[in-house]
Design a protein around this motif. Structure first.
Motif, short mmCIF file in Angstrom:
data_model
loop_
_atom_site.label_atom_id
_atom_site.label_comp_id
_atom_site.label_asym_id
_atom_site.label_seq_id
_atom_site.Cartn_x
_atom_site.Cartn_y
_atom_site.Cartn_z
N GLY A 10 0.81 -1.21 0.00
CA GLY A 10 0.00 0.00 0.00
C GLY A 10 0.84 1.26 0.00
N GLU A 11 0.15 2.38 -0.07
CA GLU A 11 0.83 3.68 -0.16
C GLU A 11 1.61 4.00 1.12
N ASN A 12 2.75 4.62 0.94
CA ASN A 12 3.54 5.18 2.04
C ASN A 12 3.94 6.59 1.63
N ASP A 13 4.56 7.32 2.53
CA ASP A 13 4.86 8.71 2.23
C ASP A 13 5.92 8.87 1.15
N LYS A 32 -3.58 6.23 4.22
CA LYS A 32 -4.21 5.68 3.02
C LYS A 32 -3.74 4.25 2.76
N GLY A 33 -2.45 4.00 2.97
CA GLY A 33 -1.89 2.67 2.75
C GLY A 33 -2.48 1.64 3.69
N ARG A 34 -2.69 2.04 4.94
CA ARG A 34 -3.30 1.11 5.91
C ARG A 34 -4.75 0.79 5.51
N ALA A 35 -5.44 1.79 5.00
CA ALA A 35 -6.82 1.56 4.53
C ALA A 35 -6.81 0.64 3.31
N LEU A 57 10.40 -6.15 4.10
CA LEU A 57 10.40 -4.73 4.43
C LEU A 57 9.12 -4.33 5.15
N ASP A 58 9.18 -3.25 5.92
CA ASP A 58 8.05 -2.84 6.77
C ASP A 58 6.77 -2.63 5.97
N ARG A 59 6.85 -1.92 4.85
CA ARG A 59 5.64 -1.56 4.11
C ARG A 59 4.96 -2.78 3.49
N THR A 60 5.74 -3.79 3.12
CA THR A 60 5.14 -5.01 2.56
C THR A 60 4.55 -5.89 3.66
N MET A 61 5.27 -6.02 4.77
CA MET A 61 4.75 -6.81 5.89
C MET A 61 3.47 -6.20 6.44
N GLU A 62 3.41 -4.87 6.49
CA GLU A 62 2.21 -4.20 7.00
C GLU A 62 1.03 -4.36 6.05
N PRO A 176 -0.07 0.96 -6.19
CA PRO A 176 -0.07 0.53 -4.79
C PRO A 176 -1.34 -0.26 -4.45
N ALA A 177 -1.17 -1.36 -3.72
CA ALA A 177 -2.27 -2.20 -3.25
C ALA A 177 -3.05 -2.87 -4.39
N SER A 178 -2.44 -2.98 -5.54
CA SER A 178 -3.10 -3.67 -6.66
C SER A 178 -2.75 -5.16 -6.65
N ILE A 179 -3.58 -5.93 -7.35
CA ILE A 179 -3.39 -7.39 -7.44
C ILE A 179 -3.13 -7.77 -8.90
#
Length: 205
Positions: A10-13, A32-35, A57-62, A176-179
């Motif tokens: 998902g999105e990050n800054d 937005k990324g968490r949503a 990495l943090d953003r992928t694990m989250e 971001p957050a696409s499949i």
């Protein structure tokens, strides 16, 4: 071989501010990324997914954790799914990098590019595809599995399995957050879905 869902984090800054995070630690999903991650979890909750793998990495694990939780699974970190090692470009702004002469090669002749003190695109593609093959080998042919990763490695994998020249991979889009879904058969591969974006909306005129 299994059907594999390649899910971008998902999105990050860094994405929002158009900077390259690379493999930098401490880059977390923003609001937005968490949503987006939660929306992915809700969408995939009923899918017969057998395992959820992720770049460590943090953003992928989250992004992966809500999906795994919705499925009653645990996230399995796989270093082979890591982002491209962009070396000295890590943390740099795209606007500044776009002024460099090498930027045109990144966009139009990526097969010739190696990031300063980092990987080449061809090395990323080989690493990513070898990791996908290794993961698939651990599953039954009818299994559905999910791998949460990063934009360029996903696009490079798609290009490989479609038989596209590496220099054409930048023509693909992975938001971001696409499949993106691939069927990997013993003798052929098929792209089932590219860049399925759950957040895609259209405003009324």
């Amino acid at each position: 071989m299994p059907v594999i869902l390649l899910i971008r984090h998902g999105e990050n800054d860094y994405v929002k501010k158009k900077r390259l995070a690379g493999r930098k630690d401490g880059v977390h999903l923003n609001e937005k990324g968490r949503a987006q991650a939660q929306l992915l979890a809700e969408k995939l909750a009923g899918a017969p997914i057998k395992a959820v793998y992720s770049s460590p990495l943090d953003r992928t694990m989250e992004t992966a954790k809500p999906i795994a939780k919705a499925l009653g699974l645990k996230v399995i970190p796989r270093p082979g799914l890591l982002e491209t090692d962009i070396g000295k470009w890590q943390g740099k702004k795209l606007k500044k990098l776009g002024k460099k002469k090498i930027w045109q090669a990144v966009q139009h002749a990526p097969s010739l590019v190696r990031f300063p003190e980092g990987e080449s695109f061809s090395e990323t593609q080989q690493r990513m595809c070898c990791e996908i093959e290794a993961i698939c080998a651990e599953h039954e042919p009818q299994d559905l599995i999910a791998c949460v990763g990063h934009s360029d490695p996903i696009k490079l994998a798609v290009a490989y399995y479609l038989g596209l020249p590496l220099d054409m991979f930048q023509r693909l889009t992975v938001a971001p957050a696409s499949i993106t879904a691939l069927y990997l058969g013993d003798s052929s591969s098929r792209l089932l879905t590219l860049n399925y974006d759950l957040s895609l909306t259209f405003s009324k005129p």
